[in-house]
Design a protein around this motif. Structure first.
Motif, PDB file in Angstrom:
ATOM      1  N   VAL A   1       0.809  -1.219   0.000  1.00 18.59           N
ATOM      2  CA  VAL A   1       0.000   0.000   0.000  1.00 18.59           C
ATOM      3  C   VAL A   1       0.842   1.269   0.000  1.00 18.59           C
ATOM      4  N   THR A   2       2.122   1.163   0.109  1.00 19.67           N
ATOM      5  CA  THR A   2       2.957   2.364   0.160  1.00 19.67           C
ATOM      6  C   THR A   2       2.826   3.225  -1.092  1.00 19.67           C
ATOM      7  N   PRO A   3       2.889   2.674  -2.320  1.00 15.81           N
ATOM      8  CA  PRO A   3       2.706   3.539  -3.485  1.00 15.81           C
ATOM      9  C   PRO A   3       1.304   4.164  -3.532  1.00 15.81           C
ATOM     10  N   PHE A   4       0.326   3.413  -3.078  1.00 15.98           N
ATOM     11  CA  PHE A   4      -1.040   3.934  -3.068  1.00 15.98           C
ATOM     12  C   PHE A   4      -1.152   5.133  -2.134  1.00 15.98           C
ATOM     13  N   VAL A   5      -0.564   5.049  -0.948  1.00 12.61           N
ATOM     14  CA  VAL A   5      -0.597   6.147   0.018  1.00 12.61           C
ATOM     15  C   VAL A   5       0.164   7.343  -0.530  1.00 12.61           C
ATOM     16  N   ASP A   6       1.287   7.106  -1.186  1.00 10.83           N
ATOM     17  CA  ASP A   6       2.061   8.202  -1.776  1.00 10.83           C
ATOM     18  C   ASP A   6       1.242   8.952  -2.825  1.00 10.83           C
ATOM     19  N   ILE A   7       0.564   8.214  -3.688  1.00 12.52           N
ATOM     20  CA  ILE A   7      -0.249   8.846  -4.733  1.00 12.52           C
ATOM     21  C   ILE A   7      -1.401   9.637  -4.119  1.00 12.52           C
TER      22      ILE A   7
ATOM     23  N   LEU B   1      -3.995  14.769  -2.709  1.00 18.13           N
ATOM     24  CA  LEU B   1      -4.542  15.630  -1.669  1.00 18.13           C
ATOM     25  C   LEU B   1      -3.894  17.004  -1.703  1.00 18.13           C
ATOM     26  N   ILE B   2      -2.583  17.044  -1.853  1.00 19.18           N
ATOM     27  CA  ILE B   2      -1.875  18.326  -1.914  1.00 19.18           C
ATOM     28  C   ILE B   2      -2.300  19.109  -3.154  1.00 19.18           C
ATOM     29  N   ILE B   3      -2.448  18.429  -4.284  1.00 19.08           N
ATOM     30  CA  ILE B   3      -2.867  19.117  -5.511  1.00 19.08           C
ATOM     31  C   ILE B   3      -4.251  19.725  -5.327  1.00 19.08           C
TER      32      ILE B   3
END
Length: 149
Positions: A25-31, A36-38
């Motif tokens: 799930v790490t790549p999913f959380v990063d995306i 969210l920031i965008i």
């Protein structure tokens, strides 16, 4: 899919490789964090204010009050009432015109008429009133419903 390396197995001392079926799930959380920031940055830019010069509000020129509608009530016994006055199906159209305030019968068909019936009224009694009104030119007919508790 990722692989899993395990420790020594058996007498040979070799290592075995197994498949790892756990979701990473790490790549999913990063995306999701990047998205969210965008959205947080772009949301304030989406609100655009436009200055409008609206004319001042003025009341309408002819303020004639609308007439109260005429209410026709149908009782369970088959009795028909216009407001508080009892009528029959034969004189219904004339009595509606008189209740509207136009006893001559000219133009009274353009007025609003509301029909309310008790819950126990039979369908044919109700439709007899509706058909008589329609036959006499009353097409602005509303139906009133009361909740039964």
């Amino acid at each position: 899919m990722a692989g899993k390396v395990s420790g020594p197995v058996g007498a040979s001392g070799g290592k075995t490789i197994q498949q790892n079926s756990d979701i990473n799930v790490t790549p999913f959380v990063d995306i999701m964090l990047v998205l969210l920031i965008i959205f947080m940055v772009s949301a304030p830019l989406a609100t655009v204010s436009i200055k409008l010069d609206l004319p001042p509000a003025t009341p309408p020129v002819n303020q004639e009050q609308q007439k109260e509608p005429t209410y026709i009530s149908i009782q369970e016994s088959g009795s028909i009432f216009i407001a508080d006055k009892q009528t029959t199906i034969e004189t219904l159209a004339n009595d509606v015109c008189a209740a509207v305030g136009n006893p001559t019968g000219q133009g009274c068909q353009e007025e609003r008429v509301f029909i309310r019936a008790q819950p126990e009224v039979k369908y044919n009694q109700f439709m007899e009133v509706m058909n008589d009104l329609q036959k006499n030119g009353f097409f602005k007919v509303g139906l009133l419903n009361e909740d039964i508790e």
